[in-house]
Design a protein around this motif. Structure first.
Motif, PDB file in Angstrom:
ATOM      1  N   ASP A  77     -12.994  -3.965   0.181  1.00 14.08           N
ATOM      2  CA  ASP A  77     -13.095  -4.364   1.457  1.00 14.08           C
ATOM      3  C   ASP A  77     -11.613  -4.307   1.886  1.00 14.08           C
ATOM      4  OD1 ASP A  77     -15.922  -4.589   1.533  1.00 14.08           O
ATOM      5  OD2 ASP A  77     -15.900  -6.808   0.572  1.00 14.08           O
ATOM      6  N   LYS A  78     -11.415  -3.971   3.170  1.00 12.18           N
ATOM      7  CA  LYS A  78     -10.095  -4.152   3.660  1.00 12.18           C
ATOM      8  C   LYS A  78      -9.583  -5.692   3.831  1.00 12.18           C
ATOM      9  CE  LYS A  78      -9.656  -0.115   6.449  1.00 12.18           C
ATOM     10  NZ  LYS A  78      -9.183   0.544   7.840  1.00 12.18           N
ATOM     11  N   ARG A  79     -10.493  -6.425   4.328  1.00 12.48           N
ATOM     12  CA  ARG A  79     -10.159  -7.855   4.615  1.00 12.48           C
ATOM     13  C   ARG A  79     -11.116  -8.806   3.877  1.00 12.48           C
ATOM     14  NH1 ARG A  79     -10.175  -7.659  11.058  1.00 12.48           N
ATOM     15  NH2 ARG A  79      -8.689  -5.768  11.053  1.00 12.48           N
ATOM     16  N   GLN A  80     -10.324  -9.867   3.365  1.00 16.10           N
ATOM     17  CA  GLN A  80     -11.080 -10.905   2.489  1.00 16.10           C
ATOM     18  C   GLN A  80     -11.461 -12.159   3.150  1.00 16.10           C
ATOM     19  OE1 GLN A  80      -9.046 -12.203  -0.863  1.00 16.10           O
ATOM     20  NE2 GLN A  80     -10.555 -13.674  -1.650  1.00 16.10           N
ATOM     21  N   PRO A  81     -12.733 -12.362   3.514  1.00 11.49           N
ATOM     22  CA  PRO A  81     -13.024 -13.693   4.291  1.00 11.49           C
ATOM     23  C   PRO A  81     -12.478 -14.901   3.304  1.00 11.49           C
ATOM     24  CG  PRO A  81     -14.843 -12.202   4.178  1.00 11.49           C
ATOM     25  CD  PRO A  81     -14.117 -11.614   3.097  1.00 11.49           C
ATOM     26  N   LYS A  82     -12.346 -15.878   3.939  1.00 13.62           N
ATOM     27  CA  LYS A  82     -11.601 -17.116   3.157  1.00 13.62           C
ATOM     28  C   LYS A  82     -12.664 -17.595   1.983  1.00 13.62           C
ATOM     29  CE  LYS A  82      -8.803 -18.959   6.786  1.00 13.62           C
ATOM     30  NZ  LYS A  82      -8.531 -19.940   7.563  1.00 13.62           N
ATOM     31  N   ARG A  83     -12.062 -17.692   1.096  1.00 16.13           N
ATOM     32  CA  ARG A  83     -13.104 -18.291  -0.091  1.00 16.13           C
ATOM     33  C   ARG A  83     -14.092 -17.387  -0.664  1.00 16.13           C
ATOM     34  NH1 ARG A  83     -13.155 -24.675   1.391  1.00 16.13           N
ATOM     35  NH2 ARG A  83     -10.724 -24.965   1.631  1.00 16.13           N
ATOM     36  N   THR A  84     -13.810 -16.214  -0.737  1.00 17.81           N
ATOM     37  CA  THR A  84     -14.894 -15.238  -1.142  1.00 17.81           C
ATOM     38  C   THR A  84     -14.133 -14.264  -2.005  1.00 17.81           C
ATOM     39  OG1 THR A  84     -14.853 -13.684   0.929  1.00 17.81           O
ATOM     40  CG2 THR A  84     -16.467 -15.503   0.966  1.00 17.81           C
ATOM     41  N   ALA A  85     -14.975 -13.559  -2.600  1.00 13.22           N
ATOM     42  CA  ALA A  85     -14.545 -12.668  -3.616  1.00 13.22           C
ATOM     43  C   ALA A  85     -14.400 -11.212  -2.977  1.00 13.22           C
ATOM     44  CB  ALA A  85     -15.331 -12.347  -4.855  1.00 13.22           C
ATOM     45  N   ASP A 118     -15.380   1.829   8.085  1.00 14.52           N
ATOM     46  CA  ASP A 118     -13.933   1.577   8.815  1.00 14.52           C
ATOM     47  C   ASP A 118     -13.339   0.053   7.869  1.00 14.52           C
ATOM     48  OD1 ASP A 118     -13.763   3.742  10.075  1.00 14.52           O
ATOM     49  OD2 ASP A 118     -14.318   2.795  11.861  1.00 14.52           O
ATOM     50  N   ALA A 119     -14.527  -0.772   7.542  1.00 13.63           N
ATOM     51  CA  ALA A 119     -14.239  -2.027   6.790  1.00 13.63           C
ATOM     52  C   ALA A 119     -13.784  -2.031   5.315  1.00 13.63           C
ATOM     53  CB  ALA A 119     -15.175  -3.039   7.211  1.00 13.63           C
ATOM     54  N   LYS A 120     -13.881  -0.692   4.953  1.00 12.69           N
ATOM     55  CA  LYS A 120     -13.283  -0.244   3.397  1.00 12.69           C
ATOM     56  C   LYS A 120     -12.111   0.561   3.279  1.00 12.69           C
ATOM     57  CE  LYS A 120     -18.031  -1.160   1.613  1.00 12.69           C
ATOM     58  NZ  LYS A 120     -17.776  -2.548   1.045  1.00 12.69           N
ATOM     59  N   LYS A 121     -11.652   0.361   2.145  1.00 11.93           N
ATOM     60  CA  LYS A 121     -10.440   1.419   1.950  1.00 11.93           C
ATOM     61  C   LYS A 121     -10.734   1.904   0.219  1.00 11.93           C
ATOM     62  CE  LYS A 121      -7.762  -2.480   0.128  1.00 11.93           C
ATOM     63  NZ  LYS A 121      -6.554  -3.522   0.458  1.00 11.93           N
ATOM     64  N   PHE A 122     -10.103   3.176   0.327  1.00 11.07           N
ATOM     65  CA  PHE A 122     -10.584   3.615  -1.033  1.00 11.07           C
ATOM     66  C   PHE A 122      -8.780   3.477  -1.773  1.00 11.07           C
ATOM     67  CE2 PHE A 122      -9.838   7.903  -3.616  1.00 11.07           C
ATOM     68  CZ  PHE A 122     -10.929   7.633  -4.457  1.00 11.07           C
ATOM     69  N   LYS A 123      -8.702   2.957  -2.686  1.00 11.68           N
ATOM     70  CA  LYS A 123      -7.474   2.557  -3.427  1.00 11.68           C
ATOM     71  C   LYS A 123      -7.270   3.422  -4.775  1.00 11.68           C
ATOM     72  CE  LYS A 123      -4.648  -1.613  -4.850  1.00 11.68           C
ATOM     73  NZ  LYS A 123      -4.782  -3.049  -4.846  1.00 11.68           N
ATOM     74  N   ILE A 124      -6.075   3.788  -4.826  1.00 10.02           N
ATOM     75  CA  ILE A 124      -5.546   4.604  -5.946  1.00 10.02           C
ATOM     76  C   ILE A 124      -4.292   4.174  -6.742  1.00 10.02           C
ATOM     77  CG2 ILE A 124      -5.041   7.004  -6.802  1.00 10.02           C
ATOM     78  CD1 ILE A 124      -6.167   7.935  -4.171  1.00 10.02           C
ATOM     79  N   GLN A 125      -4.584   3.993  -7.764  1.00  8.71           N
ATOM     80  CA  GLN A 125      -3.351   3.247  -8.649  1.00  8.71           C
ATOM     81  C   GLN A 125      -3.296   3.880  -9.870  1.00  8.71           C
ATOM     82  OE1 GLN A 125      -3.387  -1.127  -8.960  1.00  8.71           O
ATOM     83  NE2 GLN A 125      -1.295  -1.286  -8.948  1.00  8.71           N
ATOM     84  N   VAL A 126      -1.896   4.070 -10.229  1.00 15.24           N
ATOM     85  CA  VAL A 126      -1.560   4.766 -11.711  1.00 15.24           C
ATOM     86  C   VAL A 126      -0.734   3.653 -12.225  1.00 15.24           C
ATOM     87  CG1 VAL A 126       0.524   5.996 -10.653  1.00 15.24           C
ATOM     88  CG2 VAL A 126      -0.623   6.688 -12.917  1.00 15.24           C
ATOM     89  N   PHE A 127      -1.127   3.131 -13.772  1.00 17.33           N
ATOM     90  CA  PHE A 127      -0.391   2.441 -14.447  1.00 17.33           C
ATOM     91  C   PHE A 127       0.510   3.016 -15.446  1.00 17.33           C
ATOM     92  CE2 PHE A 127      -4.117   0.628 -12.732  1.00 17.33           C
ATOM     93  CZ  PHE A 127      -3.949  -0.572 -12.270  1.00 17.33           C
ATOM     94  N   SER A 181      -7.897   5.241   4.187  1.00 16.43           N
ATOM     95  CA  SER A 181      -8.913   4.633   4.966  1.00 16.43           C
ATOM     96  C   SER A 181     -10.099   5.541   5.163  1.00 16.43           C
ATOM     97  CB  SER A 181      -8.558   4.345   6.410  1.00 16.43           C
ATOM     98  OG  SER A 181      -8.140   5.386   7.106  1.00 16.43           O
ATOM     99  N   GLY A 182     -11.286   5.097   5.507  1.00 13.46           N
ATOM    100  CA  GLY A 182     -12.420   6.043   5.744  1.00 13.46           C
ATOM    101  C   GLY A 182     -12.181   7.174   6.988  1.00 13.46           C
ATOM    102  N   ARG A 183     -11.192   6.743   7.816  1.00 12.97           N
ATOM    103  CA  ARG A 183     -10.922   7.935   8.719  1.00 12.97           C
ATOM    104  C   ARG A 183     -10.100   9.074   8.036  1.00 12.97           C
ATOM    105  NH1 ARG A 183     -10.675   5.455  14.648  1.00 12.97           N
ATOM    106  NH2 ARG A 183     -11.708   3.522  14.238  1.00 12.97           N
ATOM    107  N   GLU A 184      -9.419   8.728   7.241  1.00 14.09           N
ATOM    108  CA  GLU A 184      -8.571   9.810   6.567  1.00 14.09           C
ATOM    109  C   GLU A 184      -9.545  10.400   5.629  1.00 14.09           C
ATOM    110  OE1 GLU A 184      -5.342  10.647   6.802  1.00 14.09           O
ATOM    111  OE2 GLU A 184      -5.303   9.160   8.724  1.00 14.09           O
ATOM    112  N   LEU A 185     -10.334   9.977   4.919  1.00 12.48           N
ATOM    113  CA  LEU A 185     -11.377  10.796   4.350  1.00 12.48           C
ATOM    114  C   LEU A 185     -12.079  11.539   4.848  1.00 12.48           C
ATOM    115  CD1 LEU A 185     -12.898   8.192   1.750  1.00 12.48           C
ATOM    116  CD2 LEU A 185     -11.284   9.918   1.258  1.00 12.48           C
ATOM    117  N   LEU A 186     -12.508  11.542   6.309  1.00 11.74           N
ATOM    118  CA  LEU A 186     -13.273  12.189   7.145  1.00 11.74           C
ATOM    119  C   LEU A 186     -12.317  13.363   7.508  1.00 11.74           C
ATOM    120  CD1 LEU A 186     -15.277   9.609   9.179  1.00 11.74           C
ATOM    121  CD2 LEU A 186     -16.136  11.020   7.670  1.00 11.74           C
TER     122      LEU A 186
END
Length: 115
Positions: free
Chosen positions: A33-41, A77-86, A99-104
């Motif tokens: 999710d792009k945004r986290q509502p208060k006090r939710t996971a 649009d309310a979600k994002k695809f996150k990539i991370q390398v460790f 973003s979803g728009r970029e995927l399209l």
């Protein structure tokens, strides 16, 4: 990003501006999710590529590329695809959010034998 035969190909370049080699341990791909509502996971869904090139790291003062193939997908649009390398035994963990728009905007891969 490119699309062919129902697969979404991501070409990722990792640039190392340091003189210290960057040794990668693993890659993490999630839809969040792009945004986290208060006090939710934060809801996060892990994704695994169906295929990828080998990527062991990046020598100092150079760059390397990696290609990952995923089954075709879209996100809202309310979600994002996150990539991370460790980094192996380190703390340099670069990431990227798409973003979803970029995927399209993924372009089809055209194969032609014409010059």
């Amino acid at each position: 990003m490119a699309e062919k035969g129902g697969l979404l190909f991501l070409l990722l370049a990792v640039d190392n501006n340091s003189t210290v080699d960057y040794l990668s341990e693993n890659w993490n791909f999630t839809v969040q999710d792009k945004r986290q509502p208060k006090r939710t996971a934060i809801r996060s869904l892990g994704m695994d590529p169906v295929s990828s090139t080998s990527f062991d790291g990046v020598p100092g003062k150079s760059a390397s590329m990696a290609v990952f193939a995923f089954p075709g997908f879209t996100i809202s649009d309310a979600k994002k695809f996150k990539i991370q390398v460790f980094e192996k035994n380190g703390d340099r963990n670069p990431g990227l959010e798409i973003s979803g728009r970029e995927l399209l905007k993924a372009e089809p891969i055209l194969i032609s034998n014409q010059k």
